[in-house]
Design an enzyme around this catalytic site. Structure first.
Site, PDB file in Angstrom:
ATOM      1  N   ASP A  45       0.844  -1.194   0.000  1.00 33.19           N
ATOM      2  CA  ASP A  45       0.000   0.000   0.000  1.00 33.19           C
ATOM      3  C   ASP A  45       0.878   1.243   0.000  1.00 33.19           C
ATOM      4  O   ASP A  45       1.724   1.424   0.882  1.00 33.19           O
ATOM      5  CB  ASP A  45      -0.890   0.018   1.245  1.00 33.19           C
ATOM      6  CG  ASP A  45      -1.606   1.349   1.415  1.00 33.19           C
ATOM      7  OD1 ASP A  45      -2.623   1.558   0.734  1.00 33.19           O
ATOM      8  OD2 ASP A  45      -1.129   2.194   2.213  1.00 33.19           O
ATOM      9  N   TYR A  50       2.754  10.092  -0.545  1.00 31.98           N
ATOM     10  CA  TYR A  50       3.880   9.558   0.223  1.00 31.98           C
ATOM     11  C   TYR A  50       5.219   9.826  -0.456  1.00 31.98           C
ATOM     12  O   TYR A  50       6.271   9.657   0.159  1.00 31.98           O
ATOM     13  CB  TYR A  50       3.751   8.051   0.439  1.00 31.98           C
ATOM     14  CG  TYR A  50       2.543   7.585   1.204  1.00 31.98           C
ATOM     15  CD1 TYR A  50       1.692   8.479   1.864  1.00 31.98           C
ATOM     16  CD2 TYR A  50       2.236   6.233   1.268  1.00 31.98           C
ATOM     17  CE1 TYR A  50       0.582   8.032   2.554  1.00 31.98           C
ATOM     18  CE2 TYR A  50       1.134   5.770   1.966  1.00 31.98           C
ATOM     19  CZ  TYR A  50       0.311   6.667   2.605  1.00 31.98           C
ATOM     20  OH  TYR A  50      -0.797   6.202   3.284  1.00 31.98           O
ATOM     21  N   LYS A  75      -3.070   5.738  -3.835  1.00 29.89           N
ATOM     22  CA  LYS A  75      -4.123   6.710  -3.553  1.00 29.89           C
ATOM     23  C   LYS A  75      -3.899   8.012  -4.318  1.00 29.89           C
ATOM     24  O   LYS A  75      -2.760   8.440  -4.501  1.00 29.89           O
ATOM     25  CB  LYS A  75      -4.153   7.028  -2.049  1.00 29.89           C
ATOM     26  CG  LYS A  75      -4.150   5.818  -1.141  1.00 29.89           C
ATOM     27  CD  LYS A  75      -4.036   6.229   0.330  1.00 29.89           C
ATOM     28  CE  LYS A  75      -3.746   5.028   1.198  1.00 29.89           C
ATOM     29  NZ  LYS A  75      -2.377   4.489   1.005  1.00 29.89           N
ATOM     30  N   HIS A 108      -7.731   9.552  -1.384  1.00 28.98           N
ATOM     31  CA  HIS A 108      -7.012   9.596  -0.111  1.00 28.98           C
ATOM     32  C   HIS A 108      -7.807  10.260   1.015  1.00 28.98           C
ATOM     33  O   HIS A 108      -7.631   9.929   2.183  1.00 28.98           O
ATOM     34  CB  HIS A 108      -5.685  10.339  -0.314  1.00 28.98           C
ATOM     35  CG  HIS A 108      -4.621   9.950   0.645  1.00 28.98           C
ATOM     36  ND1 HIS A 108      -3.293   9.873   0.294  1.00 28.98           N
ATOM     37  CD2 HIS A 108      -4.657   9.605   1.952  1.00 28.98           C
ATOM     38  CE1 HIS A 108      -2.575   9.517   1.346  1.00 28.98           C
ATOM     39  NE2 HIS A 108      -3.381   9.360   2.368  1.00 28.98           N
TER      40      HIS A 108
END
Length: 293
Positions: A45, A50, A75, A108
């Site tokens: 994931d 990120y 996401k 998200h």
């Protein structure tokens, strides 16, 4: 697909436990992903926000595991909401990951202050699903009122809602909504790591109830928490960059919690959220540019 798979509402199978890479620095992400896959993980994931999708992709390639044997989830960040922008967000994420197709693509945040953009973003996910570019779509950090509106104004029921969920914050009302609609509850911070960041706050890792149950099984508190999630039918994505921790978090299939132990963990809920309030997520406060692939 591993024996610990969860079947999503469109028939796609997803490994119940995956490696999360939130706040994992890019320079160690590749090694963490490669190690997790070596140990038997088959679910990773990540997220555009990120800033480590490229490194996740490199870890996938270095692992030597066949693409179809790994479930990859990422996401869309709120800055890329809107129909056309979200379609392009897929291109950016897929390009960084080095993949033609994603297994699970999710929004998200709900972005309540601009929910029309959220709806347009989700409609783009529906298009990607129809075109076969993603195998399943979903959301993250959506509350019941967000799900109600999404379900009323779109066609595809989310396969997953990824939410903060650990023994100290269980969101039981939201989980009931998921159950009513066939949405899998996926827990971020599943072992309550977020509880360790607050000064003078109790941490799940020091909780006497969890430690007591762990001693009875010869396990760690983290393993007990992950086992609790799995026995409740939830998906979990614990994160770590340490090989020993990555291995420990995956070694949760050789024991079973009793009904009494599950109930004791259920009773630990404080109702206190560790992450940001979903309604506080705005473009003004949290918007950021997501680079091109």
């Amino acid at each position: 697909m591993p024996k610990n798979a969860i079947t999503l509402n469109n028939g796609v199978e997803m490994p119940a436990i995956g490696l999360g890479v939130f706040q994992t620095p890019p320079d160690v992400t590749t090694a963490a992903v490669e190690e997790a896959l070596r140990l038997g993980y088959r679910h990773i994931d990540t997220a555009a926000a990120y800033a480590n999708e490229r490194e996740v992709g490199e870890g996938l390639r270095r692992s030597g595991i066949a693409r179809d044997d790994v479930f990859v989830e990422t996401k869309v960040w709120i800055s890329d909401y809107g129909y056309d922008a979200t379609l392009h967000a897929f291109d950016k994420s897929a390009g960084k990951l080095g993949l033609d197709r994603l297994d699970l693509f999710i929004l998200h945040q709900a972005l309540p202050s601009a929910f029309d953009r959220t709806l347009d973003a989700y409609r783009a996910l529906e298009k990607l699903l129809a075109d076969g570019k993603v195998r399943a779509i979903g959301v993250s950090n959506f509350m019941p009122e967000h799900l109600d509106r999404l379900l009323a104004e779109t066609s595809v029921v989310p396969a997953v809602n990824q939410i903060e969920l650990h023994p100290y914050f269980q969101q039981t009302a939201l989980q009931r909504v998921h159950a009513q609609h066939g949405i899998v509850t996926q827990a971020w911070s599943p072992i309550g790591g977020i509880t360790s960041y607050r000064e003078a706050a109790k941490s799940t890792f020091d909780d006497p109830t969890l430690l007591g149950i762990a001693r009875l099984h010869g396990r760690s508190a983290a393993q007990v928490m992950l086992r609790w999630h799995l026995q409740k039918g939830r998906s979990v994505i614990p994160k770590s960059t340490k090989p020993a921790r990555i291995a420990e978090n995956f070694d949760v299939f050789g024991f079973e919690l009793t009904t009494e132990q599950l109930d004791a963990i259920d009773a630990l809920d404080t109702g206190v959220r560790g992450g940001p309030e979903p309604d506080s997520i705005t473009l003004e406060a949290y918007g950021r540019d997501i680079p091109e692939a």
